[in-house]
Structure formats: C-alpha cells, structure tokens
Motif scaffolding. Structure first.
Motif: not given
Length: 379
Positions: A59-62, A68-74, A77-86, A126-133
C-alpha cells in the motif's frame, strides 16, 4: 473546549478531535486489509505471467502515511496499491504490464465486475465501502529499491515514480516531532490523554487541509486541488512545529508568501523523484493553479481570524465554516464526554483563583462534584 492555559493547546485539542473523526475507521481498515490480502494471493497464483517474477504488492498513499479523510456526501475511502515488479523496466512495454494486470483481474469472477480502467492504474470499486487503485510498475534501477517506472496510457510510455519512497519521506518529516504540544499539555495538567490513534501534527494538519479543500470545492470540483499536491506542499513547508494549529499556520503563510511575491506558479515535484511533477496539469490548464491560489488565500484569511481573541462562539463559527458543522459538533461532544468521565472519576478540579478546569488535588484547586443521574450533585 477544555480550557487549557495556552490558546494553541485549546485549539489543538479541538482540531485533533475533528481530524480523528475524518479518518479510516477500524472496521473499514480491516476490510481493506482482507481484500488486499485476497488480491495479493490471486496475483501470486498467476501461472501465465506474474508468478515467475520477483515482485512486491504494497500500500501507499494516504492509508500508508495515515492521512485518510472521509469523503463528503459518500462513505468511501481509497486504498492505493503498488504492484512492483523487480525486473528491468525496458524488458516489457508499458502496455504489456498494464494488460497482464487487467487480464489477471478479469479472470476473477468478482474482480472483473468491479474493474475500472484508469490512466496509470486499475481501480476496483467496492461500492459503499472503498475503491482500490492498483498501480503496476517495474523497478527502475538496482540501487534504489523504491523507484519504479509505471505505464501512462495517455502518453504511451513509461513514467518515473516512487510511491513507497514518498511515503517514507513524509513519515520521516512527520516524526521530527517526538511529543506534540497537546501531549505535553495533557501530561502537565495531569489530564487523561485522548484515546486516539497517535498521530503527529503534520498528519493532522494534512487531514484538516484536505477536509477544508473538500468543503471549499464541494459545489464545483472541476479544478479541485489534488491530495498529493496538498500533502507534498505540507511536507515541504513543515518546520517541525509541535502544534497542529501552528503547522497549518506555517503552511498557509508560506504558500501565501510565494503567491503574492512571485509571478511564476508554484511547482511541486515529488521530493524523492524530481522527474515527477505533481503540478504538470497546472501548466496545461492554468485554471487549476488559479483555483489553488484562491482556495489557499481563503484558508489563510480564516486562519488569521483564529489568532484573534474571538471567544468560543466566534471560533466555533470559523471552524464550522472551514471543516463543517458535523465535524465541529462531534469534536465538542467528544470533549464534553472526556470532561464528564474525568469529573465522575474525581480527576478534575476548578482553580479557585482563575476558574479554569485542571487536575484534582493540585494547589488552589477544588474538586468538581460528580453529577448524579438526576442532575443533582453527589454527596
């Protein structure tokens, strides 16, 4: 507000409570981890492309830097993931890496229905919960374990990035302060510490600035300033202040010094990868920078109002305007609960000379009587 002797401590106590209400709750955090682990296992089991390679999924990002900050009106949250190939980044084309991630996710009955293709990453909603990038990338060289090349679909080639190195940089900046002003004051007053996640003033400041950004651009977010720009500026301008209030004060002051004294725009580069310009969009579309300037000027003006001896009512009006009524009222309720618990435990007293609440048993302090259920003083 708990009436500490120091004005900045009073404000920090309230700001700390507001920021606490913004962050990722424990239930959703644990749910994110479960989905992250499941995706990790799914990619690891891929015989066609990924399994033979050495790589990391992190994981990276907030979420990683705890801003992390809860969005307004919904409620997402967002979870940022890096797939790091060596592997050597020039062995594969950027299209190939992106395609293989897309292929593997589409082979899963659930993931294929949640996929949304973005420019540099693939999002799972993941509607209503978060999205994963999920950001696919290939290690750029052998001497920097964090620097990667990632595919840019619009540009059609690799671009340099360093999401994990960025997280390390920001956390190192935040941890300059070992004990915050608020923590020192609570210890000095012998008051119970806030039962919150232990966060530094810089992390709290970023949460609050991002929340103000969301409110400011709520009606029209066309030129909304991105979180990575705000977080980076905050980290670059941070001077190790022990107070949340003074951290924000320093950041907005330094932004203003640049905008009023320079005709050229602020340029924000990744502090661990100078090839990555977070504000390149400002060059292509100047209205983003104009919106950023206007937004920062308003925050600066409101922050100056907090310096004045306005009284609780005026301070409340300013803070509600900046961060929203709900956040402010939650913080007030939280403070009231702490005071009531301390009173019931006979931990609070009132200074007979000043009338200020403090620790019971100190010099010139009388015990605050406990309230009964019916509102009468206990004997």
């Amino acid at each position: 507000m708990i009436p500490f002797q120091n004005k900045y401590v009073q404000l920090d106590d309230l700001l700390d409570r507001m920021a606490e209400s913004l962050q990722l709750d424990k239930t959703r955090y644990e749910l994110m981890i479960q989905h992250y682990e499941a995706i990790k296992k799914w990619i690891e089991a891929d015989e066609q492309f990924f399994k033979p390679f050495k790589y990391e999924l992190y994981p990276h990002g907030s979420v990683r830097i705890r801003t992390t900050v809860k969005p307004i009106g919904k409620d997402e949250f967002d979870l940022d993931i890096a797939l790091h190939l060596k592997v050597q980044w020039d062995i594969h084309t950027p299209e190939k890496i992106y395609f293989e991630l897309r292929r593997r996710l589409s082979e899963h009955a659930i993931y294929k229905e949640k996929m949304e293709l973005k420019n540099r990453c693939i999002r799972l909603n993941y509607s209503g919960d978060f999205h994963m990038d999920i950001l696919p990338g290939v290690q750029e060289n052998d001497w920097d374990e964090d620097k990667i090349r990632v595919p840019d679909r619009l540009l059609g080639y690799w671009v340099s990035s360093n999401p994990r190195g960025y997280s390390k940089w920001f956390l190192n900046k935040a941890n300059i302060v070992k004990i915050s002003l608020l923590e020192k004051a609570l210890r000095a007053e012998n008051l119970p510490s806030n039962d919150f996640e232990n966060k530094k003033p810089l992390q709290r400041a970023v949460q609050l600035i991002k929340r103000y950004r969301d409110i400011y651009f709520h009606d029209d977010d066309t030129f909304k300033t991105s979180s990575i720009i705000l977080t980076t500026i905050a980290g670059l301008y941070y001077n190790g202040e022990e107070s949340i209030y003074l951290t924000v004060e320093n950041i907005v002051n330094r932004i203003r010094q640049h905008t009023i004294h320079n005709s050229w725009r602020l340029k924000v580069l990744n502090p661990v990868n100078s090839e990555e310009d977070f504000t390149d969009k400002w060059e292509r579309e100047p209205r983003y920078y104009q919106a950023f300037e206007t937004f920062c000027e308003h925050l600066y003006e409101q922050w100056q109002e907090l310096k004045k001896e306005n009284g609780i009512i005026s301070e409340g009006r300013i803070l509600k305007g900046l961060f929203g009524d709900e956040l402010y009222f939650k913080a007030q309720t939280s403070q009231a609960d702490i005071i009531e618990k301390s009173r019931n435990a006979n931990q609070l007293g009132i200074n007979r000379n000043s009338g200020i609440i403090g620790a019971a048993g100190t010099v010139s302090t009388s015990l605050v009587k406990t309230n009964t259920f019916f509102g009468n003083d206990a004997d």
